[in-house]
Write an enzyme that holds these catalytic residues in place. Sequence first.
Site, short mmCIF file in Angstrom:
data_model
loop_
_atom_site.label_atom_id
_atom_site.label_comp_id
_atom_site.label_asym_id
_atom_site.label_seq_id
_atom_site.Cartn_x
_atom_site.Cartn_y
_atom_site.Cartn_z
N HIS A 1 0.75 -1.22 0.01
CA HIS A 1 0.14 0.12 -0.13
C HIS A 1 1.08 1.25 0.05
CE1 HIS A 1 -3.14 -2.69 2.45
NE2 HIS A 1 -3.46 -2.59 1.20
N ARG B 1 -2.42 -6.24 -8.25
CA ARG B 1 -1.08 -7.13 -7.94
C ARG B 1 -1.14 -8.28 -8.90
NH1 ARG B 1 -3.17 -8.22 -2.01
NH2 ARG B 1 -4.99 -8.42 -3.24
N SER C 1 -2.67 -7.63 3.29
CA SER C 1 -2.84 -7.54 4.69
C SER C 1 -3.06 -8.90 5.53
CB SER C 1 -3.98 -6.60 5.04
OG SER C 1 -3.77 -5.42 4.44
N LYS D 1 -17.35 -5.89 9.69
CA LYS D 1 -16.40 -6.77 9.19
C LYS D 1 -15.41 -6.67 10.30
CE LYS D 1 -13.24 -6.85 5.19
NZ LYS D 1 -13.23 -6.35 3.98
O1 PNS Z 1 -8.67 -2.97 1.00
P1 PNS Z 1 -10.00 -3.41 0.18
O2 PNS Z 1 -11.04 -4.60 1.08
O3 PNS Z 1 -9.92 -4.08 -1.01
O4 PNS Z 1 -11.06 -2.18 0.23
C1 PNS Z 1 -12.22 -2.04 -0.70
C2 PNS Z 1 -12.98 -0.91 -0.54
C3 PNS Z 1 -12.82 -0.28 0.82
C4 PNS Z 1 -12.34 -0.12 -1.66
C5 PNS Z 1 -14.45 -1.05 -0.90
O5 PNS Z 1 -14.92 -2.29 -0.34
C6 PNS Z 1 -15.40 0.14 -1.02
O6 PNS Z 1 -15.27 1.02 -1.79
N1 PNS Z 1 -16.48 0.01 -0.17
C7 PNS Z 1 -17.09 1.21 0.16
C8 PNS Z 1 -18.69 0.75 -0.12
C9 PNS Z 1 -18.97 0.82 -1.47
O7 PNS Z 1 -18.82 2.01 -2.24
N2 PNS Z 1 -19.25 -0.13 -2.13
C10 PNS Z 1 -19.45 -0.25 -3.78
C11 PNS Z 1 -18.22 -0.49 -4.32
S1 PNS Z 1 -18.39 -1.19 -6.05
#
Ligand code: PNS
Length: 167
Positions: A18, A91, A129, A42
């Site tokens: 990150h 990745r 992570s 979560k």
């Molecule tokens: O680190 P991650 O788990 O890959 O991050 C995922 C994240 C936080 C980018 C994604 O879950 C997100 O944007 N969540 C917010 C809710 C949302 O907007 N959901 C619709 C996305 S298509």
Amino acid sequence: MENRALYPGFFDPITNGHVDIIRRGLKLFDGIVVAVLKNPKKRALFSTKERVAMIRDIFAGDPKVEVRAFDGLLVEFARRSRTRIVIRGLRAISDFEYEFQMALMNRKLDEETETLFMMPSLRYSFLSSRLVKEVFQLGGDVRDLVPGTVEEKLRAKLKKGRFVLSQ
Ligand code: PNS
């Protein structure tokens, strides 16, 4: 208008992968807003507060990096924070499907939001992570994989017996 990008994620915890993406993003943008997802449903090893604090600590000397927690839709947060570019790290091919769906859903929700994919350094291309937590819990060395401050926090969690694997 300032040309800033949003870098969202769960960051439980932030890894060197990150950090690498944020540093690469800083070469393209005037600033990066690191958006840390708050998600009470979560199970996370670190609280939202802890995840935000760790990232702030790592970029303490860099005013171009702002760290904020968010909940709700990412596109709404992007609108509110006046950042229309969302950076995501890619990745491997295995990331692609999920990222593709997410980018297109975000575009459907808001045509003005663009997703930009960036590749981390090859040496972090296997890193997540979840794996860091697992390896650390089983006694593996994660010093090359996370910033030193994060390793200290992992150690502290383990000492307090508060190590739960989520994700
Ligand atoms: O680190 P991650 O788990 O890959 O991050 C995922 C994240 C936080 C980018 C994604 O879950 C997100 O944007 N969540 C917010 C809710 C949302 O907007 N959901 C619709 C996305 S298509």
